[in-house]
Motif scaffolding. Structure first.
Motif, short mmCIF file in Angstrom:
data_model
loop_
_atom_site.label_atom_id
_atom_site.label_comp_id
_atom_site.label_asym_id
_atom_site.label_seq_id
_atom_site.Cartn_x
_atom_site.Cartn_y
_atom_site.Cartn_z
N SER A 94 8.59 5.30 -8.60
CA SER A 94 8.50 4.00 -7.68
C SER A 94 9.32 4.19 -6.46
O SER A 94 10.32 4.72 -6.39
CB SER A 94 8.64 2.78 -8.48
OG SER A 94 9.99 2.66 -8.81
N ASP A 137 7.34 -0.88 -9.04
CA ASP A 137 6.06 -0.49 -9.89
C ASP A 137 6.25 -0.05 -11.31
O ASP A 137 5.34 0.21 -11.80
CB ASP A 137 5.36 0.22 -8.94
CG ASP A 137 5.06 -0.20 -7.67
OD1 ASP A 137 4.83 -1.57 -7.34
OD2 ASP A 137 5.34 0.19 -6.38
N PHE A 150 -2.73 1.26 -9.97
CA PHE A 150 -3.08 0.70 -8.87
C PHE A 150 -4.69 0.77 -8.36
O PHE A 150 -4.88 2.15 -7.84
CB PHE A 150 -2.23 1.13 -7.47
CG PHE A 150 -1.01 1.22 -7.75
CD1 PHE A 150 -0.22 -0.32 -7.79
CD2 PHE A 150 0.34 2.07 -7.87
CE1 PHE A 150 1.05 -0.49 -7.71
CE2 PHE A 150 1.54 1.78 -7.99
CZ PHE A 150 2.06 0.76 -8.24
N ALA A 166 -5.17 2.41 -4.99
CA ALA A 166 -4.91 3.48 -4.68
C ALA A 166 -5.99 4.44 -5.24
O ALA A 166 -5.94 5.84 -4.99
CB ALA A 166 -3.63 4.01 -5.50
N ASP A 199 0.67 -1.16 -0.12
CA ASP A 199 -0.03 0.08 -0.03
C ASP A 199 0.89 1.23 -0.08
O ASP A 199 0.41 2.32 -0.67
CB ASP A 199 -0.94 0.03 1.42
CG ASP A 199 -2.10 -1.05 1.01
OD1 ASP A 199 -2.45 -1.39 0.09
OD2 ASP A 199 -2.32 -1.60 2.23
N ARG A 222 3.89 6.04 -5.55
CA ARG A 222 3.75 6.28 -6.73
C ARG A 222 2.61 7.19 -7.11
O ARG A 222 2.89 8.11 -8.01
CB ARG A 222 3.63 4.82 -7.74
CG ARG A 222 3.64 5.29 -8.79
CD ARG A 222 3.51 3.82 -9.67
NE ARG A 222 3.55 3.89 -11.33
CZ ARG A 222 2.92 3.12 -11.97
NH1 ARG A 222 2.51 2.06 -11.64
NH2 ARG A 222 3.01 3.33 -13.34
N GLU A 228 2.00 1.96 -3.32
CA GLU A 228 0.90 2.45 -4.36
C GLU A 228 0.84 4.04 -3.84
O GLU A 228 0.76 4.86 -4.96
CB GLU A 228 -0.31 1.62 -4.00
CG GLU A 228 -0.35 0.42 -4.38
CD GLU A 228 -1.41 -0.38 -3.92
OE1 GLU A 228 -2.46 0.18 -3.49
OE2 GLU A 228 -1.64 -1.56 -4.22
#
Length: 667
Positions: free
Chosen positions: A295, A320, A327, A330, A283, A289, A286
């Protein structure tokens, strides 16, 4: 966030504690140690398995594994491996001990741990601290802190917050009203109300309270805390609120701040990577990013080295950016961000105000005196120009000509030099004059300053753009639109021409049109690049900011993506920069300017033109708001950044002094 396990480190299959203990022993015996073997083994076992390995190591070899690792390893790599080998509660207990021992207190560490811990984690932490150090953690904290900061820490140390899911529906509005009455509605602040409510109500309940508070105050609870509180207490309360909203997003911000800039805050980086690897690292990745457009993996890769880096990357668990996907988990954070943005009304606050007992004639005489004779009294010029509002400066210009028969701007230009001259001249111009001059500078010469064109046209109101265009026509005998057309091309040119009309809508938000525009943007995501950019322009360059906030919120619901991520992934070049600037300004314009200031000063050189442009144009409007956003995002005050980062080679200091006066103070 996503359901189920969200960590990156899990139990290793076919685990053999005795075999692992032997492998570690062999990696450390003899001359030197096999660091690769150590990091590969320890970073691929869960914490519970590491405790089994430690026990097996002692049983087999009669020695403590942590002591042997300390002997064999050094530096940051040693600290990271040792942190991984401690049970979670004992690891954080050690961090708390280090934070309060010695001459200084690491308040940021205390804030991070206490604001993010659950009741269960807090109780385990206190037990571990008592066991490891023979002292009550509360006593240690009380002995090393003071004031409201201490009181809130003590409340959090009780670990008695109502459990998640507990909501007192009949108290939601009442609690929001109490918070409003304790801060925004009164002179001074009743800190006890904030401590009681934010330290005891459940996370679920407080999220509803924050939504209700926003309706009452027309600003977020965070903005109220920034204006009502100060120092470590403010930072603690903001951290509590951030963790109530999203613990992963809070840690994403902490990780970013630990690595950005010239140095790395390794203690913070190690603490978070170790403590969250088996909780919510996916998490956090996510959120990282989503907020920073890169990332976590890539930032660690760029900012660290050696075995230390390889271990951190194992804890991170993956890159990522390689996946290149959005995501879905997200999306709810992006939606909440736009919801808060659409409900928040920022009250602009400048840093330069009209001077009391203002006498334009006297100021004009003093400026002339400062420029007469041999040498120039820069201090006198700075003290007058930087301490008057723009309207007062225009009166001084007029008085200078009326009384002395001279052009103040020409005199200043002949007496001052370099950046100080550019800064003082900018302050003495009217806002339309200054903007027109900045646009001219951005366009003329061999290269075009696209960032300046974007910044000015995106952030000015219709009236400001129209006044700038009129001034440009008068000063340069050419329309600004024609100048833009002759110096730019393609879709970027079309965006700028659309913005320079100064015709952005300014009516009430119509929900039917919000739905329609959100669908247009969602459909555009599947079009070819030219069609997509045209559809984006039709919405982003013409609709009011209030309308766009609702559109971007609805866009998340329709696509499960954030508009910022779409722009970053699907567009490129100046077109991407223009649309991204619009979205950032729509979300939070002071934050956009804070980032522009940071970019102007970071690195080896200073972009003085950008720095002057923003400081001059915003000091009478919202530079105080920008300062607050700068501190929040970059963990350093704008005042400090100007003083330390930007002017290492500045010899006279007059330029710096003027900028600091415009900045208006230390946060």
């Amino acid at each position: 966030m996503g359901g189920g396990f969200r960590g990156t480190i899990t139990d290793h299959p076919d685990f053999d504690a005795n075999g692992d203990a032997e492998a570690l022993y062999n990696a450390m015996k003899g001359f030197g140690s096999d660091k690769e073997a150590i990091l590969d083994l320890i970073a691929s076992r869960s914490n519970a398995q590491r405790q089994d390995i430690r026990a097996a190591y002692k049983s087999t070899y009669g020695k403590d594994l942590i002591d042997d690792l300390k002997y064999e390893l050094t530096g940051k790599f040693e600290r990271l491996i040792i942190a991984l080998m401690r049970p979670p509660a004992y690891h954080l207990a050690k961090e708390m001990k280090d934070a309060v021992k010695g001459a200084g207190t690491d308040e940021k560490c205390l804030i991070e741990i206490m604001s993010s811990s659950t009741n269960e984690q807090t109780h385990a932490l206190r037990e571990a601290y008592q066991d490891a150090y023979g002292m009550d953690l509360e006593e240690a904290v009380v002995g090393d802190t003071s004031g409201h900061f201490k009181k809130m820490l003590v409340v959090l140390l009780q670990g008695t917050r109502e459990e998640e899911g507990v909501v007192h529906q009949d108290l939601v509005e009442e609690d929001a009203q109490h918070l409003f009455a304790a801060g925004e509605e009164k002179y001074g602040t009743d800190e006890a109300v904030f401590i009681m409510l934010l330290g005891n109500r459940s996370v679920t309940h407080l999220r509803l309270v924050f939504d209700e508070y926003q309706k009452i105050a027309e600003k977020s609870i965070e903005d109220s805390l920034k204006s009502e509180l100060s120092g470590d207490f403010e930072r603690l309360m903001l951290a509590v609120v951030q963790c109530i909203r999203s613990v992963p997003m809070y840690f994403a911000k902490r990780l970013y701040k630990s690595m950005k800039g010239m140095g790395t805050a390794d203690n913070t980086l190690i603490r978070i990577m170790v403590s969250r690897a088996e909780q919510d690292m996916l998490d956090i990745r996510e959120c990282f990013r989503l907020r920073y457009e890169k990332s976590l993996y890539s930032m660690i890769q760029d900012d660290t080295s050696g075995e230390y880096k390889r271990t951190l990357l194992k804890l991170c668990g993956g890159d990522d950016d390689v996946a290149g996907e959005f995501f879905p988990e997200a999306a709810q954070i992006a939606y909440k961000m736009w919801e808060i943005s659409s409900m928040t009304r920022i009250t602009p606050r400048g840093t330069v105000f009209p001077a009391a007992d203002f006498d334009p004639g006297s100021d004009a005489q003093d400026l002339r005196k400062a420029m007469k004779g041999f040498g120039t009294d820069e201090d006198a010029i700075i003290d007058i120009v930087a301490r008057r509002s723009n309207e007062q400066r225009q009166e001084i210009r007029q008085a200078f000509k009326s009384i002395l028969g001279r052009d103040l701007m020409k005199d200043l230009k002949s007496e001052l030099s370099k950046n100080l001259c550019r800064l003082i001249m900018g302050l003495m111009m009217t806002p339309p004059e200054f903007d027109a001059k900045m646009m001219k500078k951005a366009i003329e010469g061999a290269g075009t300053d696209e960032h300046a064109l974007i910044e000015i046209l995106v952030t000015r109101s219709n009236e400001e753009i129209q006044a700038m265009c009129a001034e440009y026509q008068q000063a340069y005998k050419k329309s600004l639109e024609d100048a833009i057309r002759s110096d730019t091309s393609g879709q970027f040119c079309r965006i700028l021409v659309s913005l320079v009309q100064g015709a952005r809508e300014d009516g009430p938000v119509e929900l039917d049109r919000v739905e329609e525009d959100a669908q247009t943007l969602a459909d555009a995501c599947n079009d070819d690049s030219d069609e997509r950019e045209m559809k984006f322009m039709a919405v982003l360059c013409t609709r009011s900011f209030r309308h766009l906030r609702k559109v971007f919120q609805e866009f998340v619901l329709k696509t499960n993506k954030d508009i910022e991520q779409v722009i970053k992934k699907e567009m490129s070049g100046d077109v991407k920069q223009a649309y991204y600037a619009i979205v950032r300004s729509v979300k939070n314009q002071p934050s956009y300017f804070a980032d522009r200031l940071y970019k102007a000063m970071k690195g080896l050189g200073t972009d003085d033109r950008a720095l002057i442009r923003i400081m001059v144009s915003r000091c009478g409007i919202d530079l105080f708001n920008i300062r607050k956003e700068f501190k929040e995002t970059h963990d350093a005050s704008l005042h400090e950044f100007i003083q330390v980062e930007a002017f290492v080679g500045d010899t006279s200091g007059d330029y710096r002094k003027t900028l600091l006066l415009l900045c208006g103070g230390e946060d």
